[in-house]
Scaffold this motif. Sequence first.
Motif, mmCIF file in Angstrom:
data_model
loop_
_atom_site.group_PDB
_atom_site.id
_atom_site.type_symbol
_atom_site.label_atom_id
_atom_site.label_comp_id
_atom_site.label_asym_id
_atom_site.label_seq_id
_atom_site.Cartn_x
_atom_site.Cartn_y
_atom_site.Cartn_z
ATOM 1 N N LEU A 12 -13.897 34.485 31.084
ATOM 2 C CA LEU A 12 -12.982 35.352 30.367
ATOM 3 C C LEU A 12 -12.888 36.696 31.073
ATOM 4 O O LEU A 12 -13.885 37.196 31.578
ATOM 5 C CB LEU A 12 -13.559 35.567 28.959
ATOM 6 N N ILE A 59 -12.339 40.510 30.348
ATOM 7 C CA ILE A 59 -12.293 41.537 29.316
ATOM 8 C C ILE A 59 -12.010 42.855 30.027
ATOM 9 O O ILE A 59 -12.710 43.207 30.978
ATOM 10 C CB ILE A 59 -13.661 41.646 28.598
ATOM 11 N N ASP A 88 -8.121 41.401 21.556
ATOM 12 C CA ASP A 88 -8.756 40.299 22.298
ATOM 13 C C ASP A 88 -9.831 40.830 23.252
ATOM 14 O O ASP A 88 -10.782 40.121 23.572
ATOM 15 C CB ASP A 88 -7.712 39.524 23.111
ATOM 16 N N PRO A 138 -13.137 38.530 21.553
ATOM 17 C CA PRO A 138 -12.594 37.277 22.062
ATOM 18 C C PRO A 138 -13.003 36.115 21.160
ATOM 19 O O PRO A 138 -13.945 36.248 20.382
ATOM 20 C CB PRO A 138 -13.232 37.150 23.454
#
Length: 166
Positions: free
Chosen positions: A12, A14, A153, A157
């Motif tokens: 992911l 971020i 988000d 998440p």
Amino acid sequence: MGKMKNMRKNELRIINFEFDDLTELKSEDQKLVLAARQASKKAYAPYSGFHVGAAVLLENGEVITGNNQENSAFTSGLCAERVALFYANARFPEVAVKTLAVTAENGAGLVAGPVKPCGSCRQAMVETEARFHHSIRIILDGKNTIQIFEGVDNLLPFAFKPDSLG
Ligand code: THU
């Protein structure tokens, strides 16, 4: 994790943006942080001594502020972020939230690092984004560092969202 058949690895991204000083933010954001700082002065936090302020900028230009409201029955209290968000949504149920600024003071004044919203407040932010189909910018204030997140988000998440209900 060992190598397993048919396993996929997801990574992911971020993202947040950091600033050393309030004056480096655009003027609209500076004003919102100052409104949050003002609101923190009126927090009701006799049990923790942690005074949190939140300021919500709506798409129509309205600014709604809130602060933490504690209770001798501890779990009956509420965080500044949700006080501000819920009040904004109560006053303007048809207006999207553009930006949310959060700040906090402890006994030594403005907290050093960027204040960290709790999980429940992050979840309330997720709901507000979904409700208005509009991403929220979140500004987390601190004496040494200010962080800006473009969208919840980046703070929460894998969140439970309305479509998670199926
Ligand atoms: N608190 C907030 O208002 N917002 C946060 O992001 C973190 C915590 C409040 C809840 C409680 O009144 C006090 O700070 C200490 O946890």
